[in-house]
Scaffold this active site. Structure first.
Site, PDB file in Angstrom:
ATOM      1  N   ASP A 194       0.837  -1.202   0.000  1.00 19.56           N
ATOM      2  CA  ASP A 194       0.000   0.000   0.000  1.00 19.56           C
ATOM      3  C   ASP A 194       0.878   1.260   0.000  1.00 19.56           C
ATOM      4  O   ASP A 194       1.857   1.349   0.740  1.00 19.56           O
ATOM      5  CB  ASP A 194      -0.870  -0.022   1.266  1.00 19.56           C
ATOM      6  N   GLU A 205       1.698  -0.614  -5.028  1.00 17.62           N
ATOM      7  CA  GLU A 205       0.697   0.397  -5.322  1.00 17.62           C
ATOM      8  C   GLU A 205       1.436   1.735  -5.297  1.00 17.62           C
ATOM      9  O   GLU A 205       1.721   2.291  -4.243  1.00 17.62           O
ATOM     10  CB  GLU A 205      -0.423   0.418  -4.279  1.00 17.62           C
TER      11      GLU A 205
HETATM   12  C1  NOJ Z   1      -4.398   2.962  -0.939  1.00 17.67           C
HETATM   13  C2  NOJ Z   1      -5.526   2.034  -0.641  1.00 17.67           C
HETATM   14  O1  NOJ Z   1      -5.809   1.276  -1.783  1.00 17.67           O
HETATM   15  C3  NOJ Z   1      -6.660   2.905  -0.179  1.00 17.67           C
HETATM   16  O2  NOJ Z   1      -7.866   2.200  -0.122  1.00 17.67           O
HETATM   17  C4  NOJ Z   1      -6.288   3.507   1.140  1.00 17.67           C
HETATM   18  O3  NOJ Z   1      -7.291   4.393   1.565  1.00 17.67           O
HETATM   19  C5  NOJ Z   1      -4.976   4.281   1.031  1.00 17.67           C
HETATM   20  N1  NOJ Z   1      -3.989   3.569   0.284  1.00 17.67           N
HETATM   21  C6  NOJ Z   1      -4.417   4.559   2.394  1.00 17.67           C
HETATM   22  O4  NOJ Z   1      -3.965   3.369   2.982  1.00 17.67           O
END
Ligand code: NOJ
Ligand code: CA
Length: 550
Positions: free
Chosen positions: A216, A273
């Site tokens: 993440d 991500e």
């Molecule tokens: C990316 C995640 O996919 C999202 O859902 C989240 O709110 C943010 N990162 C913060 O962790």
């Protein structure tokens, strides 16, 4: 239902050509009827996922969490939140997925924890300058009384990225940084203790048999020295500019994580991500000593238009090929407007938390959106490399737009005072059975976000066996993709089509995607799949066909 295959998992570099199915646990299947999906629910539905023909699962967080950001606010990285089940349920899920021949990767959230994490609670109780505070990003405020935030950074969810705490004597104190909600304090990644914490998190889940991690906010961990003011603020603050995204220092973290994974064998993977553009910069995250994959958000943000598609595909193959990696492809996830809706409007995805709701100016055309979504998915699944699917897209689910304000849950909605709807519309519990309570999500009819009536027609049981359904389209696409080895293949552009058409060969399959309004000529050969019915020798508007040429 397929027979259980005892660990007949594909080879070490399985991720290079895999199709991964994202499960958003809150909204997948609810076994105890409390309105929130859970791990026993997921286990009960595994036969359906195996039957779809995907290779692996990615699970969004199910860890102990106060759920301020739907689990991306983690209070204990090595346990399961009771709303989702128990640690032994998670272990059983990993084991059962493997029995179905499905790999399983889980989310790791290293940029921030929940404010309920014991470390943050201790930091609040401790003094400025203490070891406890040094695990997070506490700073003195500006101004004579320190009552102004340390810099001008804004939260991705809206509002300031800083919150002031009260010190133990009750006086106004330091500020802490949170790039997301105030309940999600950012870790200080210059602190070796934070590195140690995440080493132990990775090994905890690797010891339990996971096949890898989706990382993440992979581009956010390190902030620029001195935390300088942003010269230009972006709304929302995504992308690679700025003092908190894509700092060079993040790469060292993943170089170390790669070694940890390799110590568990050659078949463990990391997927970033990282909302970083251009893709050539995103590709830095998948260099040979770092992660194995990164979500191709450039592709996700591309409209269904031939020229834009050709260009992003070329850019992707060049950027990821440049670091010796196949590309990934993705159209939907739990943070963006579902592509069956996105492609039915001029609405341009701004990436993560923008959303669409009853007061949005865009009025999506549902039929056109679904038609284009089917064509876009067929194009995506024919591309060499790996693809990510998001639960419910195989049913053609639209974004749910009409969620009443008082049922919304995304912190984005509240932090922007309703200016941005956020992501609830793509997170609504998915429909399994048209005639059942909560459309088969559970047996009580409870649902943490309201499901629209349109879900009845799209329920899975209504689509099984119907050759025109989106579910059967996905099953055919995945079956032919496997049979024809498209994930492992390569792309050769085909000439001689109109400029509205994306056409390429992948091995002996020709893929022709008509993104335009006018029918276009269909090449000879056996049609393996088409996303709309073919009446004559032409390919209709907004349609993709796969044609076997040899
Ligand atoms: C990316 C995640 O996919 C999202 O859902 C989240 O709110 C943010 N990162 C913060 O962790
Ligand atoms: Ca439940």
């Amino acid at each position: 239902m397929p027979a259980l295959q005892s660990l007949s998992l594909s080879p070490a570099d399985w991720w290079n050509h895999a199709v991964l199915y994202q499960i958003y646990p809150r909204s997948f299947a609810d076994s105890n009827g409390d309105g929130i999906g859970d791990i026993p629910g997921i286990i009960s539905k595994l036969p359906h996922i195996a039957d779809l023909g995907v290779d692996a699962l990615w699970l969004s967080p199910f860890y102990t969490s106060p759920q301020k950001d739907a689990g991306y606010d983690v209070a204990d990285y090595c346990n399961v939140d009771p709303i989702f089940g128990s640690l032994s349920d998670a272990e059983k899920l990993i084991e059962t997925a493997h029995e179905y021949g499905l790999r399983i990767i889980v989310d790791v959230v290293p940029n921030h924890s929940s404010d309920q994490h014991p470390w943050f609670q201790k930091a609040l109780a401790a003094k400025p300058g203490s070891r406890e505070r040094a695990r997070y990003m506490f700073r003195e405020g500006k101004g004579v009384a320190g009552d102004l935030p340390p810099n001008n950074w804004e939260s991705v969810f809206g509002g300031p990225a800083w919150t002031r705490v009260a010190e133990s004597d009750g006086s106004p104190g330091q500020w802490y940084l949170h790039l997301f909600d105030a309940s999600q304090p950012d870790f200080e990644w210059k602190n070796p203790e934070v590195w140690e914490l995440f080493r132990s998190v990775l090994t905890f889940w690797l010891d339990r048999g996971v096949d890898g991690f989706r990382v993440d906010v992979a581009h956010g961990l390190i902030k620029a020295e001195g935390l300088p003011d942003e010269e230009k603020l972006h709304h929302p603050p995504l992308g690679n500019n700025g003092s908190f995204w894509d700092q060079e220092g993040v790469h060292a973290v993943y170089q170390e994580w790669r070694k940890i994974l390799e110590s568990y064998g050659p078949d463990k993977m990391l997927c970033a991500e990282a909302w970083v553009m251009p893709l050539s910069k995103m590709a830095h995250y998948v260099r040979s000593d770092e992660m194995h994959q990164a979500f191709n958000f450039g592709y996700l943000a591309t409209s269904f238009e031939a020229e834009a598609l050709r260009s992003i595909i070329n850019e992707s193959l060049a950027a990821f090929g440049g670091v010796g990696s196949p590309s990934t492809w993705v159209l939907s996830n739990h943070d963006v407007v579902r592509h069956a809706t996105r492609l039915g409007t001029d609405f341009v995805s701004q990436g993560q938390p923008t959303g669409i709701g009853p007061r949005s100016p865009e009025k999506p055309d549902a039929l056109l959106g679904l038609r284009k979504a089917r064509a876009a998915t067929a194009l995506m699944l024919a591309l060499p490399g790996s693809a990510y699917l998001y639960q419910g897209e195989e049913l053609g689910l639209p974004e749910v737009i009409d969620i009443p304000d008082d049922r919304r849950k995304d912190p984005t909605f509240f932090r922007t005072h309703g200016e941005r709807y956020g992501r609830d519309g793509c997170r609504v519990p998915i429909p399994w059975e048209a005639g059942a309570p909560a459309y088969g999500f559970n047996t009580t009819g409870e649902s943490w976000l309201p499901q629209p009536q349109a879900f009845a027609e799209l329920a899975r049981d209504n689509q099984v066996g119907d050759p025109d359904s989106t579910l059967e389209l996905y099953r055919s696409l995945l079956r032919f993709r496997n049979q024809q080895g498209l994930g492992k293949g390569s792309l050769v552009w085909l000439d001689g089509f109109s400029s509205d058409v994306v056409a390429f060969a992948n091995g002996s399959v020709s893929v022709v995607s008509n993104t335009g309004e006018q029918p276009t000529a269909r090449p000879d050969g056996e049609v393996l799949v088409t996303t709309t019915a073919l009446g004559d020798e032409m390919i209709p508007a907004h349609t993709t066909v796969w044609i076997k040429t040899a």
